[in-house]
Scaffold this active site. Structure first.
Site, PDB file in Angstrom:
ATOM      1  N   ASP A  48       0.845  -1.192   0.000  1.00  0.00           N
ATOM      2  CA  ASP A  48       0.000   0.000   0.000  1.00  0.00           C
ATOM      3  C   ASP A  48       0.885   1.248   0.000  1.00  0.00           C
ATOM      4  O   ASP A  48       1.760   1.407   0.854  1.00  0.00           O
ATOM      5  CB  ASP A  48      -0.882   0.004   1.249  1.00  0.00           C
ATOM      6  CG  ASP A  48      -1.790   1.224   1.310  1.00  0.00           C
ATOM      7  OD1 ASP A  48      -2.946   1.123   0.890  1.00  0.00           O
ATOM      8  OD2 ASP A  48      -1.320   2.283   1.785  1.00  0.00           O
ATOM      9  N   TYR A  53       3.136   9.978  -0.407  1.00  0.00           N
ATOM     10  CA  TYR A  53       4.249   9.335   0.294  1.00  0.00           C
ATOM     11  C   TYR A  53       5.583   9.586  -0.415  1.00  0.00           C
ATOM     12  O   TYR A  53       6.640   9.483   0.194  1.00  0.00           O
ATOM     13  CB  TYR A  53       4.040   7.822   0.429  1.00  0.00           C
ATOM     14  CG  TYR A  53       2.806   7.394   1.174  1.00  0.00           C
ATOM     15  CD1 TYR A  53       1.992   8.301   1.859  1.00  0.00           C
ATOM     16  CD2 TYR A  53       2.419   6.054   1.201  1.00  0.00           C
ATOM     17  CE1 TYR A  53       0.843   7.893   2.520  1.00  0.00           C
ATOM     18  CE2 TYR A  53       1.281   5.641   1.874  1.00  0.00           C
ATOM     19  CZ  TYR A  53       0.493   6.560   2.527  1.00  0.00           C
ATOM     20  OH  TYR A  53      -0.633   6.138   3.183  1.00  0.00           O
ATOM     21  N   LYS A  78      -2.972   6.010  -3.926  1.00  0.00           N
ATOM     22  CA  LYS A  78      -4.054   6.947  -3.635  1.00  0.00           C
ATOM     23  C   LYS A  78      -3.770   8.279  -4.316  1.00  0.00           C
ATOM     24  O   LYS A  78      -2.615   8.721  -4.376  1.00  0.00           O
ATOM     25  CB  LYS A  78      -4.177   7.166  -2.119  1.00  0.00           C
ATOM     26  CG  LYS A  78      -4.190   5.881  -1.313  1.00  0.00           C
ATOM     27  CD  LYS A  78      -4.123   6.148   0.178  1.00  0.00           C
ATOM     28  CE  LYS A  78      -3.789   4.875   0.935  1.00  0.00           C
ATOM     29  NZ  LYS A  78      -2.351   4.537   0.871  1.00  0.00           N
ATOM     30  N   HIS A 111      -7.839   9.839  -1.620  1.00  0.00           N
ATOM     31  CA  HIS A 111      -7.159   9.828  -0.318  1.00  0.00           C
ATOM     32  C   HIS A 111      -7.981  10.443   0.820  1.00  0.00           C
ATOM     33  O   HIS A 111      -8.018   9.907   1.934  1.00  0.00           O
ATOM     34  CB  HIS A 111      -5.801  10.542  -0.431  1.00  0.00           C
ATOM     35  CG  HIS A 111      -4.775  10.016   0.519  1.00  0.00           C
ATOM     36  ND1 HIS A 111      -3.441   9.911   0.207  1.00  0.00           N
ATOM     37  CD2 HIS A 111      -4.891   9.552   1.788  1.00  0.00           C
ATOM     38  CE1 HIS A 111      -2.787   9.407   1.241  1.00  0.00           C
ATOM     39  NE2 HIS A 111      -3.640   9.189   2.211  1.00  0.00           N
TER      40      HIS A 111
END
Length: 273
Positions: A48, A53, A78, A111
């Site tokens: 994931d 990120y 996401k 998200h």
């Protein structure tokens, strides 16, 4: 059946591994590489990640280096909030595919429930129709956000990923997801690392000779939630998977239900980022 083999069926007939590896806050190249390599070697096949990120490219390199076949993997990303407008969302899907070096992605989520979430959903539906994405879902959506989306969606969300742990059991939201045939996925399952400070969790860890983290993961696993614990330390990645040899009793589950409720992350009904 091992925890790595257990899969949950989506409402579109696709399947997601119930146990996976989260990569939130994993940005150091060596940490990402070591964490993912340890996970894949052990048997993890679900990874994931997310645009925000900033680790897509390194994840792609590590997967390629691992030699694990693409068809064995389940990869989630996401779309971040600033890209929720329709045009930006269309571009974001392509960017995610490019950064992860994939021909398709197994699952893309919105998200957070921003004001442009319905525009983003339309772009994700088109990505499914174009074969770029197998399944689409939501993250941090509350009941009212789900209801709004369900009224207009041509493709129903397959999953909702939200903060969910012994200190935030979200009974009403879990029930609402299940009523709408939406799989429940927990983030922050370890109470964002605070499980080591919770009396009930620590007591059960001693009872079973397990870590508090393993108690939380077992709790969520027994409740049927998809779980994606993350760690930058390979040994912790291995430890997190070691909850397959015991089962919490109903009495234990009731005891965990006495944990004082607290939200540790942002409130989906009031966030600003």
């Amino acid at each position: 059946m091992s925890i790595f083999d257990k899969k949950i069926k989506f409402n579109n007939e696709e399947f997601i591994p119930q146990f996976g590896l989260g990569t939130y806050e994993l940005t150091n190249t060596n940490e990402i590489d070591e964490s993912i390599m340890a996970a894949l070697k052990l048997g993890y096949r679900h990874i994931d990640t997310a645009q925000i990120y900033g680790n897509h490219k390194q994840i792609a390199k590590t997967i390629k280096k691992s030699g694990v076949k693409r068809e064995e993997l389940f990869i989630t990303s996401k779309i971040w909030n600033k890209d929720h407008g329709y045009e930006n969302a269309v571009k974001a899907v392509d960017r995610i595919l490019e950064e992860l070096e994939l021909d398709y992605i197994d699952l893309i989520l919105i998200h957070w429930p921003t004001p442009q979430r319905l525009e983003c959903w339309k772009a994700l539906e088109e990505a499914v129709e174009a074969g770029k994405v197998k399944s689409i879902g939501i993250s941090n959506f509350l009941e009212e956000h789900i209801d709004e989306l369900m009224k207009v969606a041509k493709i129903k969300p397959v999953i909702n990923q939200f903060e969910l742990h012994p200190a935030l059991p979200c009974h009403s939201l879990v029930e609402h997801c299940r009523k709408n045939n939406i799989v429940v996925e927990s983030w922050g399952t370890l109470i964002r690392g605070k499980c080591f400070e919770v009396e009930q969790i620590v007591e059960l860890a001693k009872k079973y000779n397990k870590t508090p983290a393993q108690i939380c993961l077992r709790w969520a696993y027994q409740l049927g939630y998809v779980i994606i614990p993350k760690s930058s330390k390979p040994e912790r990645v291995v430890d997190n998977a070691n909850f397959d040899d015991f089962e919490l009793t109903q009495e234990d589950m009731n005891y965990i239900a006495t944990v004082k409720e607290q939200r540790d992350g942002p409130d989906p009904s009031n966030f600003n980022f």
